[in-house]
Write an enzyme that holds these catalytic residues in place. Structure first.
Site, mmCIF file in Angstrom:
data_model
loop_
_atom_site.group_PDB
_atom_site.id
_atom_site.type_symbol
_atom_site.label_atom_id
_atom_site.label_comp_id
_atom_site.label_asym_id
_atom_site.label_seq_id
_atom_site.Cartn_x
_atom_site.Cartn_y
_atom_site.Cartn_z
ATOM 1 N N LYS A 31 0.847 -1.188 0.000
ATOM 2 C CA LYS A 31 0.000 0.000 0.000
ATOM 3 C C LYS A 31 0.885 1.240 0.000
ATOM 4 C CE LYS A 31 -2.196 2.857 3.337
ATOM 5 N NZ LYS A 31 -3.165 3.156 4.387
ATOM 6 N N ASP A 58 -3.667 4.139 -1.822
ATOM 7 C CA ASP A 58 -4.742 4.415 -0.859
ATOM 8 C C ASP A 58 -4.875 5.924 -0.646
ATOM 9 O OD1 ASP A 58 -6.725 4.059 0.997
ATOM 10 O OD2 ASP A 58 -5.366 3.537 2.631
ATOM 11 N N LYS A 60 -7.971 7.467 -0.960
ATOM 12 C CA LYS A 60 -9.359 7.735 -0.513
ATOM 13 C C LYS A 60 -9.959 8.940 -1.226
ATOM 14 C CE LYS A 60 -8.831 5.496 3.968
ATOM 15 N NZ LYS A 60 -7.386 5.199 3.945
ATOM 16 N N ASP A 63 -14.404 13.648 -4.235
ATOM 17 C CA ASP A 63 -14.492 14.970 -4.862
ATOM 18 C C ASP A 63 -15.632 14.937 -5.875
ATOM 19 O OD1 ASP A 63 -13.783 17.597 -5.880
ATOM 20 O OD2 ASP A 63 -11.759 17.226 -5.129
ATOM 21 N N THR A 113 -13.077 4.202 10.514
ATOM 22 C CA THR A 113 -13.252 3.650 11.859
ATOM 23 C C THR A 113 -12.958 4.702 12.931
ATOM 24 O OG1 THR A 113 -11.037 2.766 11.601
ATOM 25 C CG2 THR A 113 -12.833 1.208 11.352
ATOM 26 N N ARG A 204 2.363 -1.681 10.751
ATOM 27 C CA ARG A 204 3.365 -1.733 11.820
ATOM 28 C C ARG A 204 3.762 -3.113 12.326
ATOM 29 N NH1 ARG A 204 0.134 2.930 14.733
ATOM 30 N NH2 ARG A 204 -1.455 1.744 13.598
HETATM 31 O O1 C5P Z 1 0.117 -0.186 11.057
HETATM 32 P P1 C5P Z 1 -1.242 -0.735 10.811
HETATM 33 O O2 C5P Z 1 -1.281 -2.219 10.561
HETATM 34 O O3 C5P Z 1 -2.240 -0.297 11.867
HETATM 35 O O4 C5P Z 1 -1.653 -0.053 9.429
HETATM 36 C C1 C5P Z 1 -2.892 -0.217 8.882
HETATM 37 C C2 C5P Z 1 -2.997 0.596 7.622
HETATM 38 O O5 C5P Z 1 -4.362 0.676 7.268
HETATM 39 C C3 C5P Z 1 -2.515 2.035 7.745
HETATM 40 O O6 C5P Z 1 -1.890 2.365 6.517
HETATM 41 C C4 C5P Z 1 -3.753 2.858 7.959
HETATM 42 O O7 C5P Z 1 -3.690 4.118 7.342
HETATM 43 C C5 C5P Z 1 -4.817 2.031 7.260
HETATM 44 N N1 C5P Z 1 -6.145 2.139 7.859
HETATM 45 C C6 C5P Z 1 -6.437 1.819 9.165
HETATM 46 N N2 C5P Z 1 -7.705 1.899 9.658
HETATM 47 C C7 C5P Z 1 -8.678 2.274 8.862
HETATM 48 C C8 C5P Z 1 -8.415 2.593 7.547
HETATM 49 C C9 C5P Z 1 -7.120 2.502 7.065
HETATM 50 O O8 C5P Z 1 -5.556 1.457 9.899
HETATM 51 N N3 C5P Z 1 -9.894 2.298 9.354
#
Ligand code: C5P
Length: 234
Positions: A31, A58, A60, A63, A113, A204
């Site tokens: 991503k 990503d 999003k 517009d 979320t 992460r």
């Molecule tokens: O580090 P982590 O596993 O939490 O990353 C999840 C990825 O998904 C990040 O790039 C974050 O921007 C994205 N994301 C999220 N929760 C959402 C929508 C997108 O964590 N509701």
């Protein structure tokens, strides 16, 4: 089949390259989100493609229809596999996006979320969060989105509303016994795979691990063990 998309949430191309180098041969889908794309634009996408990786852009998009369809056309020129857009942008916006030919896959976001019930009460009194997510997902399905991005906890109810052939993309994944970071409602890779979720966006737990390759391999092994329950992966 459930696949991992590793979120390259880093600031520099050097950091992204290091991760790509370590994960090459094991992970082939990445991503590129607002952080890396705002900093480096096309160069970030090109970097992933140099490692034979597919890119989920990503951004999003949200517009007016013309602007969104122009952005989808440009995403196609970048060579990304998929691009995200807010289903909240409405039917005309979604129609404009799908009218682009050829185009990347379009993945629609239901409700962020981070949006709290209080936020929603203020914006749309009388509308429940769950109800809204399901209405937006149905709008996405009507307008032929290629995938729905949502919380893994919403997948079961949304797949009942949309049909078992829906391609779901979910963040909020954490291997058992790892810290949830700022994610509030997480699911393990194994649970998610059992639900038949097609793509798990994981950042992460892999990118900050002392050994990202090992972590990715462990997660893949977990996924492999899990037999999908009811959803079919397209
Ligand atoms: O580090 P982590 O596993 O939490 O990353 C999840 C990825 O998904 C990040 O790039 C974050 O921007 C994205 N994301 C999220 N929760 C959402 C929508 C997108 O964590 N509701």
């Amino acid at each position: 089949m459930t696949e991992i998309i590793v979120a390259l949430d880093v600031d520099t191309l050097g950091q992204a390259e290091e991760l790509l180098h370590r994960l090459h041969g094991t992970i082939s889908f990445y991503k590129v989100g607002m952080r890396l794309f705002t900093a480096h634009g096309k160069r970030a996408v090109d970097l992933v493609r140099r490692f034979d990786g597919k890119v989920f852009l990503d951004l999003k998009l949200f517009d007016i229809p013309q602007t969104v369809s122009d952005a989808v056309r440009q995403a196609q020129h970048l060579g990304v596999q998929s691009v995200s857009l807010h289903l909240w942008g409405g039917g005309e916006m979604l129609k404009a996006a799908t009218s682009v030919r050829p185009r990347p896959k379009l993945w629609g976001v239901t409700v962020l979320t981070s949006l709290s019930p209080d936020d929603l009460r203020f914006l749309h009194p009388g509308l429940e969060l769950e109800n809204l997510a399901s209405r937006l997902a149905r709008l996405g399905k009507t307008h032929r989105m290629d995938g729905i991005i949502c919380s893994p906890h919403e997948v079961q109810s949304l797949s009942q509303a949309l049909g078992g052939d829906t391609c779901f993309i979910t963040p909020g994944i954490r291997p058992a016994q790892t810290i949830p970071d700022d994610q509030r409602r997480v699911m393990t890779p194994q649970q998610a795979a059992r639900l038949g979720i097609r793509y798990l966006v994981i950042g992460r737990p892999i990118t900050k691990a002392p050994d990202p390759l090992r972590e990715a391999q462990d997660i893949l092994a977990d996924i492999k063990q899990a037999a999908p329950k009811s959803l079919e992966a397209p």
